[in-house]
Design an enzyme around this catalytic site. Structure first.
Site, PDB file in Angstrom:
ATOM      1  N   LYS A 250       0.828  -1.203   0.000  1.00 28.61           N
ATOM      2  CA  LYS A 250       0.000   0.000   0.000  1.00 28.61           C
ATOM      3  C   LYS A 250       0.864   1.254   0.000  1.00 28.61           C
ATOM      4  CE  LYS A 250      -3.864   2.032   2.652  1.00 28.61           C
ATOM      5  NZ  LYS A 250      -4.799   1.778   3.772  1.00 28.61           N
TER       6      LYS A 250
ATOM      7  N   SER B  13      -9.462   1.948   2.754  1.00 25.48           N
ATOM      8  CA  SER B  13      -8.582   2.700   1.884  1.00 25.48           C
ATOM      9  C   SER B  13      -7.565   1.824   1.166  1.00 25.48           C
ATOM     10  CB  SER B  13      -7.848   3.762   2.714  1.00 25.48           C
ATOM     11  OG  SER B  13      -7.060   3.141   3.729  1.00 25.48           O
TER      12      SER B  13
ATOM     13  N   SER C 210     -10.250  -0.509   6.824  1.00 25.65           N
ATOM     14  CA  SER C 210      -9.582  -0.474   5.527  1.00 25.65           C
ATOM     15  C   SER C 210      -8.892  -1.762   5.091  1.00 25.65           C
ATOM     16  CB  SER C 210      -8.563   0.673   5.501  1.00 25.65           C
ATOM     17  OG  SER C 210      -9.222   1.902   5.667  1.00 25.65           O
TER      18      SER C 210
END
Length: 433
Positions: free
Chosen positions: A84, A153, A177
């Site tokens: 990420k 996210s 997330s």
């Protein structure tokens, strides 16, 4: 009808093949880069990276030289892993899904990346995140239905695993997330106990909640990755079949009726297979729990971005800027009171868990299937109390909506009980398929 792009790959099988030399690392790199070139323009899971192929080829040569014999190869030898884009990786810029200059956001390589590399993994690239792991969505699409959100996210990480671009990806969860995008994308998401994977080297959102996690195609993949990334992993005998708790009340009622029906069907299936299920009123003050978490979250988001926002506030997305401005108006004493509320809630939930004899809590992973459109990452409310408490949780694929969108079963364990959670969840996965 939308074209499904779902091709998840087993981490355990991929890792075993690479350790054995089938395929060899150069061939594996070529296959991966060709797959990204063909599929990623359709789902936008990865941040664009010029020179990706050359970088991975160099890493492959390094690994082949260091580990010439299959017997000596580490667990993730040659495995491509998505990371990420709020997690620092040496040699790759960190943008955080934002328009801020990458050099401003630079920092030392994250501990979690050090551990991946020590296990022989290859960083496949940075995966798309909502801006600064908040609520402003990135461009990633859901591989099941590309017109729908993959969640956030950690959108790119979940989509990359669902589409089979990588068998393992790293995400973070502040509120929902990891669990929510795993459910929306039909993969397994594992969010360990708060702090179990060191967060050093990750751009903070709300440090009281921020937790690293993983996405894999199945539970066996999460069980392979977790001991390599978590602190002080302890192996032991497989525990007995768990007693399952269902947290009745206003929390559970936040799920959409159709998703709740599928959840109850899964609970009934587990009961028919011999599991003990106990229904416990757990969060009668759920609205207040939401309010207290948001106080901490907004205050800490504003504090994490105080310097950057003062210098580059005009470059922030409107959703992120609005959250920061709300956080700027939260008093420090209100945050302290909210953290005190959390401690009392922890004591209350621990007592209720012990009194009911519950080993694992079950809940929907999200309020329903992935919403249509890319303007929102969906609702994180089903993960909210567990994230507030810092408890380990995972999402198992568990059914679909009438429109064919994946749903997830959220399984929550005791603080520090990550090993037991993964072992006992395997019993559930075996029943649910």
């Amino acid at each position: 009808m939308e074209q499904s792009l779902v091709r998840p790959r087993s981490l355990t099988r991929a890792a075993a093949g690479l350790r054995s030399g089938a395929p060899g690392l150069p061939e594996s790199v070529d296959r991966f880069c060709a797959l990204v070139e063909r599929v990623d323009p359709l789902i936008h899971a990865f941040v664009s990276e010029p020179g990706r192929h050359d970088r991975l080829r160099a890493r492959a040569r390094e690994l082949a030289t260091r580990y010439p014999e299959p017997a000596g190869r580490p667990a993730l030898y040659g495995v491509p892993v998505g990371v990420k884009d709020i997690v620092h990786v040496d040699g790759l810029p960190t943008r955080g899904g934002s328009a801020l200059p990458p050099g401003v956001l630079a920092g030392p390589q994250a501990v979690v990346v050090d551990r991946l590399l020590a296990a022989g993994a290859m960083v496949a690239g940075k995966t798309v995140t909502a801006e600064f792991a908040a609520s402003a969505p990135g461009p990633t699409r859901n591989p099941h239905h590309p017109g729908h959100t993959p969640g956030g996210s950690s959108s790119g990480s979940a989509a990359a695993v669902a589409a089979g671009l990588v068998p393992l990806a790293i995400g973070t969860q502040t509120v929902g997330s990891v669990i929510r995008p795993a459910a929306y994308c039909g993969v397994v998401g594992f969010r360990p106990t708060y702090g179990r994977i060191p967060i050093a080297g990750v751009i903070p959102n709300a440090p009281s909640f921020d937790t690293l996690g993983v996405f894999t195609a199945d539970l066996a993949g999460a069980a392979l990755a977790a001991p390599l990334l978590c602190d002080d992993w302890r192996t032991g005998p497989v525990p007995d079949a768990p007693v399952l708790g269902v947290p009745d009340g206003p929390y559970l009622e936040r799920a959409e009726p159709a998703a709740l029906r599928v959840f109850e069907e899964r609970v009934e299936r587990l009961e028919r297979a011999g599991s003990t299920v106990r229904r416990v009123p757990l969060f009668p003050d759920f609205a207040e729990i939401i309010r207290q978490l948001q106080i901490v979250n907004r205050f800490e988001l504003a504090r994490s971005h105080a310097d950057w926002f003062a210098r580059f506030g005009g470059l922030y997305r409107p959703e992120t800027a609005a959250s920061i401005r709300v956080g700027q108006g939260v008093a420090a004493e209100d945050r302290a009171a909210a953290l005190d509320f959390r401690e009392r809630l922890r004591e209350r939930v621990a007592a209720a868990t012990a009194e009911a004899g519950v080993d694992l809590w079950l809940a929907p992973s999200a309020t329903g299937g992935a919403p249509e459109g890319l303007h929102s990452t969906g609702d994180a409310v089903m993960s909210l109390p567990w994230s507030f408490l810092g408890l380990p949780a995972l999402s198992l694929p568990a059914g679909r909506t009438a429109a064919g969108l994946p749903l997830g079963l959220q399984v929550v364990g005791a603080a520090g009980g990550d090993e037991r959670l993964l072992a006992q969840a395997a019993v559930l996965e075996g029943v649910l398929g």
